[in-house]
Design an enzyme around this catalytic site. Structure first.
Site, PDB file in Angstrom:
ATOM      1  N   ASP A  44       0.874  -1.301  -0.016  1.00 40.19           N
ATOM      2  CA  ASP A  44       0.041   0.119  -0.097  1.00 40.19           C
ATOM      3  C   ASP A  44       0.938   1.081   0.020  1.00 40.19           C
ATOM      4  O   ASP A  44       1.571   1.490   0.932  1.00 40.19           O
ATOM      5  CB  ASP A  44      -1.006  -0.040   1.162  1.00 40.19           C
ATOM      6  N   ASP A  83      -2.701   2.363  -6.061  1.00 39.70           N
ATOM      7  CA  ASP A  83      -1.719   2.215  -5.047  1.00 39.70           C
ATOM      8  C   ASP A  83      -1.762   1.119  -4.119  1.00 39.70           C
ATOM      9  O   ASP A  83      -1.003   1.220  -3.144  1.00 39.70           O
ATOM     10  CB  ASP A  83      -2.021   3.579  -4.268  1.00 39.70           C
ATOM     11  N   GLU A  84      -2.224   0.084  -4.311  1.00 38.79           N
ATOM     12  CA  GLU A  84      -2.712  -1.088  -3.613  1.00 38.79           C
ATOM     13  C   GLU A  84      -2.857  -2.334  -4.417  1.00 38.79           C
ATOM     14  O   GLU A  84      -3.430  -2.653  -5.264  1.00 38.79           O
ATOM     15  CB  GLU A  84      -3.842  -0.713  -2.679  1.00 38.79           C
TER      16      GLU A  84
END
Length: 472
Positions: A11, A105-106
Site C-alpha cells: 500500500d 496504489d494497492e
C-alpha cells in the site's frame, strides 16, 4: 495451508498527496490535500502532515479547509498517478506473475508463484520468513529509487492477514505475521479491523456485547449467524480465527468504467444537463479506450436536489466504445428522468465490458446521422482522481442540432495542474481567479522555484504532461 508467509500486501503511503509532494519541491514536508475543490468536493487523499490536523479521505473538502487552512489544496492529476502506479505494478510483477491490483496504489502479490517460489518451497518456515522479509525490503527500496515514494508492506499466509499487517506497517514500514500467530494478532483488535464489518454491522455486534475480534471468535459460529445471517456470519467467524483461503487473482477484471461529477450549484436547465452528460461521456470513453475495452450497457446516474439517486440503463446490440453512440444513449436515458428541482450529481458509465471494439451498426448509424460540422472543444479537463474530481472545462457542442450551442468557456486552470510556459519552462498552477493564473515554476529535480502571474488566456502558457519523478 501455507508454511511460509508468502502473500504480501503493498500500500503506497498517502499516494496522491505523496506524488504531488515529490513533483513539487515547494510542497515537501507541508500539508497537502487532494480532491474535489468545489463546495461539495471531498478529500481523496491527505498527506501525513495534513492528517495531523485531522484531515482524512472522504471528508468534505470544506471541513478539511477549516481544519487545515494553510494546506495546499490540489485538484489531482490522474495522469501522474497512473504514470507512477505503472512503475510500481511493474516492480511487483518482477517478483511474481500473480499480482492483484486493488487500486492505483494497492495490490496483493503471491511470492510462491514467482522466481522465489522454488526457494520458499525448499527452506524451513523460519528461513522462508526471512527470505520474504528480504524480498519485501528490496521491493520497497526499488520503489523508492524509481519514484521517490514510500510504501508500506505486510506479509502473511493469507490476504486477510497481509492487509492487516500493512495497516500496522504504515507509514513506510514492513510487518510480517508469522504462520500460526494469526489469532494472537487479531484478538485484541476492534471488530472493524475485519473486512466486511462496517458501521451498521459494528453496531449490531456492539449491542450483543461483541467489540473485539476475540469476542467474535469466542461467540461461536451459531451466534454470529443468528446476528448477521448465514453467509456473513460464517465468513466473519472464519476471519476471526485468521482463516482466509482467497487466492491472489492477477489483474482483476473491471466490471464497468464510469465517471461522475458533483456540481457546486444544482443544475436545473435541461440543455446544461445534456451538455454535462456529453462531457462525462467523453471522459468515460477516454478511460474505456485506455483500458482497451468496449461495452454493451450504458448507465446514467442522476442524484437530484433532494439527494434521491436514480439510475437508468440501456443495453445495446453489440459492444462499442463509440463516443457518439454512448452519448446519444445517455441523453436518451436522461429524458426519462424528472430533473425538476435540480440535479446535484451526474454520472455516465459503461458495463458488460468486452476485450474488443466491434464496428457495430449503432456506431455506423450514429456517424451517418451526425451533422457534418465539427465544433472544436474549448479544452479538455485534467483527468480526475479514482474517487471523482469535478471537471473544470466546458466545451463542445450539443449533439442535437436543434438545441442552442453552449458558449465557449474561458480557459481555466486547476490548482496543481501541470503547465509549460514558452519562456519560463515547466511549472504548476498554484491558483487562478479574476482573469489571472499564478504559476510556480519548478520541477521534481530542482529546488523550489519562483512564482509568476499571467492572464488566464496568455498564449505562452499551455497545459502539459506530468514530468517523471525521477530523471530517465
Amino acid at each position: 495451508m501455507r508454511t511460509v508467509p508468502s502473500i504480501i500486501h503493498l500500500d503506497m503511503d498517502a499516494f496522491f498527496a505523496a506524488v504531488e509532494q515529490a513533483s513539487k519541491p515547494s510542497l515537501r514536508g507541508k500539508p497537502v490535500v487532494v480532491g474535489g475543490l468545489g463546495g461539495r468536493g471531498v478529500v481523496a487523499t491527505a498527506s501525513y502532515e495534513a492528517r495531523r490536523f485531522g484531515v482524512h479521505s472522504a471528508m468534505p473538502m470544506a471541513q478539511a479547509r477549516r481544519l487545515c487552512p494553510n494546506a495546499a489544496f490540489l485538484s489531482g492529476r490522474f495522469a501522474a498517478y497512473r504514470q507512477n502506479s505503472d512503475i510500481v505494478m511493474a516492480l511487483l510483477r518482477e517478483r511474481s506473475p500473480l499480482v492483484e491490483p486493488l487500486s492505483l496504489d494497492e495490490a496483493f502479490v503471491d511470492l510462491e508463484a514467482g522466481p522465489y517460489g522454488p526457494a520458499l518451497a525448499e527452506v524451513d518456515p523460519e528461513t522462508g520468513a526471512q527470505l520474504v522479509l528480504a524480498v519485501a525490503e528490496d521491493l520497497r527500496a526499488d520503489i523508492l529509487e524509481r519514484t521517490g515514494l514510500t510504501a508500506s508492506v505486510g506479509a502473511a499466509g493469507s490476504k486477510l492477514m497481509a492487509k492487516i499487517a500493512s495497516e500496522q506497517a504504515k507509514p513506510d514500514g514492513l510487518v510480517l505475521v508469522e504462520i500460526g500467530s494469526e489469532r494472537a494478532v487479531l484478538s485484541p483488535m476492534p471488530v472493524r479491523a475485519l473486512p466486511g464489518i462496517g458501521p451498521a454491522t459494528e453496531q449490531t455486534l456492539r449491542r450483543a456485547g461483541l467489540t473485539t475480534v476475540a469476542d467474535l471468535a469466542d461467540a461461536g459460529e451459531a451466534e454470529l449467524v443468528h446476528l448477521l445471517g448465514r453467509a456473513h456470519g460464517t465468513g466473519i467467524h472464519l476471519m476471526a480465527f485468521g482463516h482466509d483461503e482467497r487466492a491472489v487473482v492477477p489483474d482483476r477484471d473491471a466490471k464497468s468504467v464510469s465517471v461522475e461529477d458533483t456540481f457546486e450549484v444544482d443544475l436545473a436547465d435541461r440543455d446544461r444537463i445534456l451538455h454535462e452528460i456529453d462531457q462525462l461521456t467523453a471522459r468515460c470513453v477516454k478511460r474505456l479506450r485506455a483500458a482497451g475495452r468496449s461495452g454493451r450497457t450504458v448507465v446514467l446516474k442522476v442524484r437530484r436536489f433532494d439527494f434521491s439517486t436514480l439510475t437508468r440503463s440501456e443495453t445495446l446490440r453489440a459492444p462499442t466504445d463509440d463516443e457518439g453512440v454512448i452519448a446519444e444513449t445517455a441523453r436518451r436515458l436522461a429524458l426519462q428522468v424528472d430533473t425538476t428541482g435540480g440535479v446535484r450529481l451526474l454520472g455516465v458509465g459503461v458495463s458488460q465490458l468486452a476485450d474488443y471494439t466491434q464496428e457495430d451498426l449503432f456506431a455506423q448509424a450514429a456517424h451517418t446521422a451526425e451533422v457534418e460540422v465539427e465544433v472544436a472543444a474549448a479544452g479538455e479537463a485534467e483527468a480526475d482522481v479514482e474517487a471523482g474530481v469535478a471537471s473544470a472545462e466546458v466545451g463542445g457542442a450539443d449533439a442535437a442540432d436543434t438545441a442552442p450551442a453552449m458558449p465557449p468557456a474561458l480557459r481555466r486552470w486547476l490548482p496543481g495542474q501541470d503547465v509549460h510556459h514558452a519562456e519560463h519552462g515547466p511549472g504548476w498552477v498554484q491558483g487562478s481567479g479574476v482573469g489571472r493564473v499564478t504559476v510556480r515554476f519548478e520541477t521534481p529535480y530542482d529546488p523550489p522555484g519562483r512564482v509568476r502571474t499571467f492572464a488566464v488566456d496568455d498564449p505562452d502558457l499551455e497545459p502539459s504532461d506530468p514530468l517523471p519523478l525521477r530523471r530517465a
